[in-house]
Design a protein around this motif. Sequence first.
Motif, PDB file in Angstrom:
ATOM      1  N   GLU A  14       0.829  -1.205   0.000  1.00  0.00           N
ATOM      2  CA  GLU A  14       0.000   0.000   0.000  1.00  0.00           C
ATOM      3  C   GLU A  14       0.863   1.254   0.000  1.00  0.00           C
ATOM      4  O   GLU A  14       0.555   2.234  -0.678  1.00  0.00           O
ATOM      5  CB  GLU A  14      -0.926   0.008   1.223  1.00  0.00           C
ATOM      6  N   LEU A  15       1.938   1.255   0.766  1.00  0.00           N
ATOM      7  CA  LEU A  15       2.843   2.395   0.761  1.00  0.00           C
ATOM      8  C   LEU A  15       3.402   2.633  -0.650  1.00  0.00           C
ATOM      9  O   LEU A  15       3.480   3.778  -1.113  1.00  0.00           O
ATOM     10  CB  LEU A  15       3.990   2.175   1.746  1.00  0.00           C
ATOM     11  N   ILE A  16       3.767   1.546  -1.323  1.00  0.00           N
ATOM     12  CA  ILE A  16       4.305   1.682  -2.674  1.00  0.00           C
ATOM     13  C   ILE A  16       3.245   2.247  -3.614  1.00  0.00           C
ATOM     14  O   ILE A  16       3.519   3.144  -4.420  1.00  0.00           O
ATOM     15  CB  ILE A  16       4.833   0.319  -3.166  1.00  0.00           C
ATOM     16  N   ARG A  17       2.001   1.748  -3.518  1.00  0.00           N
ATOM     17  CA  ARG A  17       0.926   2.262  -4.376  1.00  0.00           C
ATOM     18  C   ARG A  17       0.664   3.738  -4.101  1.00  0.00           C
ATOM     19  O   ARG A  17       0.543   4.551  -5.039  1.00  0.00           O
ATOM     20  CB  ARG A  17      -0.359   1.465  -4.125  1.00  0.00           C
ATOM     21  N   LEU A  18       0.573   4.105  -2.830  1.00  0.00           N
ATOM     22  CA  LEU A  18       0.208   5.477  -2.473  1.00  0.00           C
ATOM     23  C   LEU A  18       1.316   6.465  -2.785  1.00  0.00           C
ATOM     24  O   LEU A  18       1.047   7.603  -3.178  1.00  0.00           O
ATOM     25  CB  LEU A  18      -0.162   5.533  -0.988  1.00  0.00           C
TER      26      LEU A  18
END
Length: 272
Positions: A31-35
Motif C-alpha cells: 500500500e505504501l508503494i501504491r500510495l
Amino acid sequence: MAESRTPRSLIVSLYGAYGRPADGSPFAVSELIRLLHAVGVDAPSVRSCVSRLKRRGLLVAARAADGSAGYALSPEARQVLDDGDRRIYGRPVPLLSDGWVLAVFSVPEAERSKRHLLRSRLARLGFGTAAPGVWIAPAGLYEETRHTLERLGLAPYVDLFRGDHLGFAATRETAARWWDLDTVARLHRDFLELHEPVLWEWEESGADGPPRPQAAYRDYLLALDSWRQLPYADPGLPVELLPDDWPGGRSAEVFGRLHELLRDAGERYVRE
C-alpha cells in the motif's frame, strides 16, 4: 520531520494525513508503494526511506490487516504528529496579550553536539534569537516545546519562562530582529505560487461533481507536504508585529480550503 517534496517527507506526510486510524492498523508495504507512486515516488525509494525511518524509531514493523508485512507509527512518531496537528490544522489567532515563552539554555563545551541539536530544534519549533543563549517564541508554543525538549533529553539544559516584552524598543521592531521575516514571507509566497492555482482549478470544477479520489489524494498530499513546513518556519506572530503585506494569512486560507475540499475525498483513494 522536515524537507518538503522528498520521498522521506512524503511518507511522513502520508502517515500524518492518513496513517493514524483509530484501530491503529498499519500500512502494508504494498500500500505504501501504491500510495507513494501516485505522487511520483518509485518503489526502491519507498523501501529505502521506510528502512531509515524504522532505524530512527519512527516506524515499527507490524502485520497489516491481510497479514502482509507493514509499518505503523511508533509512539514517539505519533506524539510528534499529534503535536504538529495543532500547528498544521489549528493555527489559532495569536494575541499580543498572550505574551512570550523564553528558553534560556547553557550546554557544557564537552557536549557541544547537544548545543547544536538544541539550537536547531528551537529554530524548528519557531523560536527566534533574542540574545546568545536566549530564545523567544509566542507563548502558545510552550506545551509543544516542553514535549520536544523532554523527548530529546534536552530538558536538563534549558529553563523555560513566560512573560511580556516591556521595552525599550517597540515590540514590532524587536520582533523583526528576532526572526528573519523576509525569509518566512518568501516561503509563504512559494507555497501560494505552487498551490493557489490548484485550489482555483478545484473550485472551478466543483460544479462537475465530487472530487475524483486519486486526483484529490495527489493534490492534497502535495499541498500538505509543502504546507506542514510553514507553521514551523513561521512562529505565528500577532498581526500587530507583522508587515502590512504579510502573505501568511492568505497561504493559511489556501491550505485550509484545500484541506476542506480534498482531504476526505483523498482518503477514499487511500482506503481502496
